[in-house]
Structures are given as structure tokens and as C-alpha cells.
Design an enzyme around this catalytic site. Sequence first.
Site, mmCIF file in Angstrom:
data_model
loop_
_atom_site.group_PDB
_atom_site.id
_atom_site.type_symbol
_atom_site.label_atom_id
_atom_site.label_comp_id
_atom_site.label_asym_id
_atom_site.label_seq_id
_atom_site.Cartn_x
_atom_site.Cartn_y
_atom_site.Cartn_z
ATOM 1 N N GLU A 75 39.388 23.376 1.579
ATOM 2 C CA GLU A 75 40.137 22.295 2.209
ATOM 3 C C GLU A 75 39.644 20.914 1.799
ATOM 4 O O GLU A 75 40.450 20.031 1.454
ATOM 5 C CB GLU A 75 40.075 22.435 3.740
ATOM 6 C CG GLU A 75 40.927 23.547 4.311
ATOM 7 C CD GLU A 75 40.233 24.889 4.330
ATOM 8 O OE1 GLU A 75 40.758 25.824 4.947
ATOM 9 O OE2 GLU A 75 39.138 25.015 3.729
ATOM 10 N N VAL A 76 38.339 20.682 1.850
ATOM 11 C CA VAL A 76 37.828 19.346 1.525
ATOM 12 C C VAL A 76 38.147 18.976 0.075
ATOM 13 O O VAL A 76 38.625 17.859 -0.189
ATOM 14 C CB VAL A 76 36.317 19.249 1.834
ATOM 15 C CG1 VAL A 76 35.726 17.963 1.267
ATOM 16 C CG2 VAL A 76 36.096 19.302 3.347
#
Length: 247
Positions: A131-132
Site C-alpha cells: 500500500e505505501v
Amino acid sequence: MGVLGVERRGPVAVLRLHRPDRRNALDAALVEELDAALAAADGDPEVHAAVLTGAPPGFCAGSDLRELAGLPRAGIVRHEERTGLVARRLQWLSKPVVAAVEGFAIGGGFFLAASCDLVVSAGDARWHLPEVPLGWVPPWGLQALVARVGPVAARRLVWGADPLPVRELHRLGAVDELAPPGTAEAHALDLAARLSALPPHAVAATKRALADAAAGPAEALDARAARQFGDDIGTPAARATFERYRA
């Protein structure tokens, strides 16, 4: 079979994510069917435990970014909030749920497995939180990860720069038991059957007694993460990610 298969193996319900063409990604239909199937298993006195797994090629690749790319920002946030609610409910079921992971558990698939009571993984499965690097904070599931590995290791995993080998995840506690490739489901079924042989009221009482420790402030943490996620998906990096899936 629809997007979720439900089977019975004696007192064990097997719930199988079944969107193989989308790597079992969590679209709205699958999230709703999973929620209904978990509630049905919990309310069935003949079911004493459940196994959550995925159809080949793997467990779950997380949220369906192709579906999300077609939604407005508020719709994306609502979808993730709904998915997070279903994952949190795993802690409050009266029956144990064992995740069986083959192939991969990525993003929301990682968090969904971590939210189960026990996790069995094939020794060659790929676990990753992207996600990041994609441009946003994970909008749900952080508390489940923290409960398993602690906040420092959770931060390292969530940044997602370097996926860890499954044996390291086992050492940290994200995975409870390792199985030879191709045998995770059989291993999980055996584990669930052994849990099913225990007095159901004692299993349920123990799970309730530990729920606060395992779930902790999950609802508040997910709500805060979802708000930040809503801001994140408007940034250039996140918009570029969704544009790739709109193509």
C-alpha cells in the site's frame, strides 16, 4: 461456484475466495458474500470451526483496484471501511477461523489472513503489503498486524519496501504454522478439526476472553486510517496507481 465457495467437512466450514481471474481480489460482491457466510457459520450449531482459503492461484491479492479505480474517492473509502468491518468481525465470532494461505497474501489479503485466529501458510507463499509504495496508508487491518508482530515490526512490514520471507513472518508471529507447498489447506483443516473436537462453549468463551487483547482499539484505528486513506488517494502517487488500473 460464485465468488465465494462454501463447503462442509464435518464440523468445519470451508470458505473459499473464488475470483481466480482477479487473483481472489476483494470486490464488493465478495466482501458481502464473505460477511454473510461467516455469520451463517457462526450461527450454525453444527459448525465448530472454519477454514478461510482461496482458489488457485493464491489466497487473496487484496482489494480489487480495477473496481476501485472506477469509483469516486468517497466510494473507494466506503468500500475499504466495509471490508475492514468484515475483517474485524472475525475476532468476535464465537468459533475459531483458520486461514490457509497458498501462493500469495498481498495487501488486504495479508490483513484478512492476519485477522483470523490462526494462520497456516505454505512455505513458498509470498506475503507483501504494497500500500505505501502505491501511495496510501492501509485503510484497515493495522491492529490485527500489531497484535501479531508488535508495532515496530508492523511498521517495517507496512512500509513494504522489502517483502519478508514467510519463515521470517513465522518467526515474528504473523504466521502461526508453516506447511509444505500445496498442503496449507490440508494442514489448516486438520488444525480446525482438532479445534472442533474441543468443547464448543469453552472455545467460544476463550475466544471472547481474548478478543479485547487481540482486537484492541481496532475500530478506532481503522477509522483514523480510513480518514488518512481518503486524503492519500487524492495525491499524485495514488492517482497514478489508479490510472494504471483504469487503462
